[in-house]
Design a protein around this motif. Structure first.
Motif, short mmCIF file in Angstrom:
data_model
loop_
_atom_site.label_atom_id
_atom_site.label_comp_id
_atom_site.label_asym_id
_atom_site.label_seq_id
_atom_site.Cartn_x
_atom_site.Cartn_y
_atom_site.Cartn_z
N GLN A 123 0.82 -1.21 0.00
CA GLN A 123 0.00 0.00 0.00
C GLN A 123 0.86 1.27 0.00
N TYR A 124 2.16 1.10 0.18
CA TYR A 124 3.05 2.26 0.16
C TYR A 124 3.63 2.52 -1.24
N LEU A 125 3.33 1.64 -2.19
CA LEU A 125 3.83 1.79 -3.55
C LEU A 125 2.70 2.26 -4.46
N GLY A 126 2.93 3.36 -5.15
CA GLY A 126 1.93 3.87 -6.10
C GLY A 126 2.52 3.94 -7.50
N TRP A 127 1.66 4.23 -8.47
CA TRP A 127 2.16 4.42 -9.84
C TRP A 127 1.29 5.39 -10.62
N SER A 147 -1.79 6.47 -5.44
CA SER A 147 -0.72 6.93 -4.57
C SER A 147 -0.51 5.97 -3.41
N SER A 148 0.64 6.09 -2.79
CA SER A 148 0.89 5.44 -1.51
C SER A 148 -0.15 5.90 -0.51
N VAL A 149 -0.33 5.14 0.56
CA VAL A 149 -1.24 5.56 1.62
C VAL A 149 -0.73 6.84 2.29
N ILE A 150 0.54 7.14 2.07
CA ILE A 150 1.07 8.44 2.49
C ILE A 150 0.96 9.34 1.27
N SER A 151 0.08 10.29 1.29
CA SER A 151 -0.28 11.09 0.13
C SER A 151 0.93 11.74 -0.55
N ASP A 152 0.85 11.77 -1.89
CA ASP A 152 1.90 12.47 -2.65
C ASP A 152 1.47 13.88 -3.03
N LEU A 161 -0.49 -0.28 -4.65
CA LEU A 161 -0.60 -1.25 -5.75
C LEU A 161 -1.07 -2.61 -5.25
N GLU A 162 -2.34 -2.66 -4.99
CA GLU A 162 -2.96 -3.91 -4.56
C GLU A 162 -4.10 -4.24 -5.51
N ALA A 187 6.38 5.06 -7.50
CA ALA A 187 6.79 5.88 -6.36
C ALA A 187 6.46 5.16 -5.06
N LEU A 188 7.49 4.85 -4.31
CA LEU A 188 7.33 4.25 -2.98
C LEU A 188 7.47 5.38 -1.96
#
Length: 211
Positions: A123-127, A147-152, A161-162, A187-188
């Motif tokens: 959940q911390y990896l987005g694309w 996005s990651s669960v930590i907003s970008d 990425l689930e 983006a991690l």
């Protein structure tokens, strides 16, 4: 060489039978009527391979994320997904009405090489998928950024990425046919106190055909 010898022996046997019959019935008259010829024909159809939808990933050695864009709220590590190609070689009449396909990405948990107890969830990896080539009609489109669960700060859904779409087609079979290519900015984003170490995850891409 063995097959040649066998052929020769069969020919000799036929010749021997013909000679044995010649002493009884006498030589046969040669047929000189051209109308006794028999035409032998065959129609060989071209070989055809049924069309299909397939996916390939460009040759790569994996993606090594590099720190870039870290701030007071998170540490960020970025990279680029290798080019993914989807090719549809089917005929429009072979595609059921309403059918579509999608490439979906699923990341596994990041695990530290030096200590399996240290992990970073997918959940911390987005694309951010990016369409490189595809139908000019919009029949194929890149998936939505996540996005990651930590907003970008972009407003993208913070789900990681689930099971997220990388590339999708519409239900218009005629416009789906052809080749489409896509990649993505990865983006991690982790907490600022993430434990140091070398982490590894597996990003699985799957092509689904649905209706």
């Amino acid at each position: 060489m063995k097959s040649t010898r066998t052929t020769q022996l069969l020919a000799a046997s036929v010749l021997g039978l013909a000679l044995a019959g010649a002493g009884v019935a006498g030589p046969a008259a040669a047929a000189d009527d051209p109308g006794t010829g028999i035409d032998v024909s065959v129609k060989i159809e071209p070989t055809t391979t049924p069309g299909q939808v397939s996916m390939t990933v460009a040759d790569n050695n994996g993606v090594a994320l590099q720190e870039n864009g870290s701030d007071a709220t998170a540490r960020q590590f970025v990279g680029t997904l290798p080019t993914v190609t989807v090719t549809d070689t089917r005929q429009p009449e072979d595609i059921p009405a309403g059918e579509f396909w999608a490439v979906v990405g699923q990341a596994s948990q990041f695990v530290a090489a030096d200590d399996p107890a240290k992990t970073i969830g997918p959940q911390y990896l987005g694309w951010k998928p990016r369409l490189l080539s595809g139908s000019s009609t919009g029949a194929v489109a890149a998936g939505e950024p996540v996005s990651s669960v930590i907003s970008d700060g972009t407003g993208a859904p913070q789900v990681g990425l689930e099971g997220q779409e990388l590339l999708v087609s519409t239900a218009n079979s005629a416009d789906e046919i052809g080749t489409s290519q896509v990649n993505a900015d990865l983006a991690l984003r982790t907490s600022t106190d993430v434990a140091a170490g070398e982490y590894h995850s597996t990003l699985t891409l799957s092509l689904f055909n649905q209706s």
